[in-house]
Design an enzyme around this catalytic site. Structure first.
Site, mmCIF file in Angstrom:
data_model
loop_
_atom_site.group_PDB
_atom_site.id
_atom_site.type_symbol
_atom_site.label_atom_id
_atom_site.label_comp_id
_atom_site.label_asym_id
_atom_site.label_seq_id
_atom_site.Cartn_x
_atom_site.Cartn_y
_atom_site.Cartn_z
ATOM 1 C CG HIS A 154 -4.340 6.834 -3.465
ATOM 2 N ND1 HIS A 154 -4.087 5.491 -3.656
ATOM 3 C CD2 HIS A 154 -3.134 7.441 -3.472
ATOM 4 C CE1 HIS A 154 -2.796 5.298 -3.789
ATOM 5 N NE2 HIS A 154 -2.184 6.467 -3.670
ATOM 6 C CD GLU A 165 3.367 10.261 -3.032
ATOM 7 O OE1 GLU A 165 3.684 11.273 -2.367
ATOM 8 O OE2 GLU A 165 3.051 9.170 -2.511
#
Length: 192
Positions: A16, A86
């Site tokens: 990201h 994550e």
């Protein structure tokens, strides 16, 4: 499960764009933080890099920073894949490695635990499901995700323990490609 020739299969990884916490080195897993203005800008720039490539499947972590990066890169309909989230940092959420090392000298995500967070074994199981899904689907797959999880995913792709992810530095808004050298899983391109 489709019968796919390994050499025709690729997994493209995109970390990201920048967030305030990624910029400041703060561990970010479950906290849903938006992209910074700079993060938005570089995520938009990914569109030009990815628009010429046809993907058979596009996946994204459920976190807004990954989904927004996918959207800005030209993939607003990416399938949300919970297993791409994550690494859960538990009690270390929102703090830096330096702060953690004040309490736990020598700490790294690769060699130590995260109190009330995920273990290496747990993330390996989660990312092995991603690898299995990608290999079963075949073709070229694009996945938007996060620094530690994507580094661990690369290790699992090449059939190594999660801890070997420590060798794969990964910057925000970069593109990496995993594939095969004949029948052997390989890193094709990294952190570009």
């Amino acid at each position: 499960m489709r019968d796919v020739e390994p050499e025709t299969q690729e997994l493209w990884l995109v970390r990201h764009g920048e967030t305030e916490w990624s910029r400041d080195g703060r561990h970010t897993s479950t906290t849903d933080i938006p992209l910074t203005d700079s993060g938005v800008e570089v995520a938009r720039a990914l569109a030009a890099r990815l628009s010429h490539v046809r993907f058979d499947l596009v996946l994204s972590s459920p976190r807004q920073r990954a989904r927004r990066t996918a959207e800005l890169a030209g993939f607003p309909d990416a399938h949300v894949e919970a297993d791409l989230a994550e690494w859960d940092y538990g009690d270390y959420e929102g703090i830096t490695t330096a702060e953690i090392r004040e309490r736990d000298p020598g700490w790294t995500i690769w060699t130590h635990s995260c109190p009330n967070g995920e273990t290496g074994e747990q993330i390996a199981r989660r990312l092995d499901r991603v690898v299995a899904k990608v290999r079963a689907h075949g073709g070229r797959v694009l996945a938007f995700g996060h620094g530690h999880a994507l580094r661990a995913l690369a290790a699992r792709w090449i059939e190594q323990p999660v801890e070997e992810g420590r060798f794969f530095k990964l910057d925000t808004a970069t593109v990496s490609t995993l594939g095969y050298e004949r029948e052997t899983p390989a890193v094709v391109r990294w952190n570009s």
